[in-house]
Write a protein that holds these residues in place. Structure first.
Motif: not given
Length: 289
Positions: A257-260, A266-267, A272-276
């Motif tokens: 679980v990651h909360l951005l 979010p995209l 970039d964070i999502s792709v990583s």
């Protein structure tokens, strides 16, 4: 860059879809949310196509797919899921990772329940499966569930289809609203404003209550099959809150679980964070890249 823009004729309907990558690589099935289409994945596809086979369809009444009339197509989430399942079978997709966003969750989780053997992993970005995840912005739609024939209540949900609300879904909760391209909401609004589309969207708003009735079935699927799940959630989403993201941990053993710090899409702000996160997650689960 080798994204193909294609049409599949499924059950007599022209379904538009984007395809990229080598079919010998693991497939990711990208299921879009409201009020968007596969257009929301245009940048993500370019980031993943070298290592994955990507398929991103538009639902009937959305994007570049056909918009059959209300009498010609069952505009329910069950109806859409059955059509997407037929599309998947027509493309001979034996296994795939599901990426679900917003409306993509009730479509994708129905697919998973229908064919759990196909699902290798799940990525959910603001794709809700828990009632605790519904925020107060759902109030007009929940009122519509109770009183669909009330003129004032109906107008409350019609207002959600306006350009102002479409824009708000993209910029609300973002760190830098000016970084979000207006092409997003202008493109979506063109389709929302098509003749007959308002009734389609109202039908889906009304049917969304049946997704809540499916939540226990989806939770049972999670508990029984334990698919690996990445939750990469825009924590400032006006519709689907953080509690819905954290709730996945109640039923799943292998869940990240990651909360951005962004909003509903979010995209747009955290590509970039999502792709990583996606690359790292799938590399460890699929042993491919």
């Amino acid at each position: 860059m080798n994204v193909q823009h294609k049409i599949a004729v499924v059950q007599g309907l022209n379904l538009f879809y984007r395809e990229a990558g080598n079919r010998n690589n693991p497939t990711i099935l990208l299921l879009h949310g409201f009020p968007s289409s596969s257009h929301m994945y245009r940048n993500l596809i370019l980031q993943l196509e070298d290592d994955y086979h990507i398929i991103a369809p538009d639902y009937p009444g959305f994007g570049n797919s056909d918009q059959p009339s209300m009498t010609e197509f069952d505009y329910t989430f069950e109806g859409i899921a059955e059509l997407v399942n037929a599309f998947v079978e027509q493309l001979n997709l034996k296994q795939y990772s599901l990426y679900v966003h917003d409306y993509g969750a009730p479509v994708g989780y129905r697919l998973a329940v229908m064919h759990p053997e196909r699902v290798q992993a799940i990525i959910t970005q603001n794709g809700n499966a828990y009632e605790i995840g519904l925020e107060s912005a759902w109030a007009p739609i929940q009122a519509f569930w109770q009183n669909p024939d009330d003129a004032a209540v109906r107008q409350g949900v019609v207002d959600l289809l306006s350009i102002a609300i479409t824009k708000l879904q993209y910029v609300n909760g973002t760190r830098n609203p000016q970084s979000i391209s207006p092409d997003n909401w202008n493109n979506d609004q063109i389709h929302l404003d098509r003749e007959g589309n308002q009734e389609i969207q109202l039908a889906l708003y009304y049917d969304y209550q049946n997704n809540l009735k499916q939540y226990p079935t989806w939770h049972e699927y999670f508990r029984e099959y334990q698919p690996p799940v990445l939750v990469a959630w825009g924590k400032n989403d006006m519709f689907f809150g953080v509690k819905g993201a954290l709730a996945y941990m109640d039923d799943l053993e292998d869940v990240d679980v990651h909360l951005l710090n962004t909003g509903h899409f979010p995209l747009e702000e955290d590509l970039d964070i999502s792709v990583s996160l996606i690359r790292d997650f799938l590399k460890r689960r699929l042993w491919t890249v």
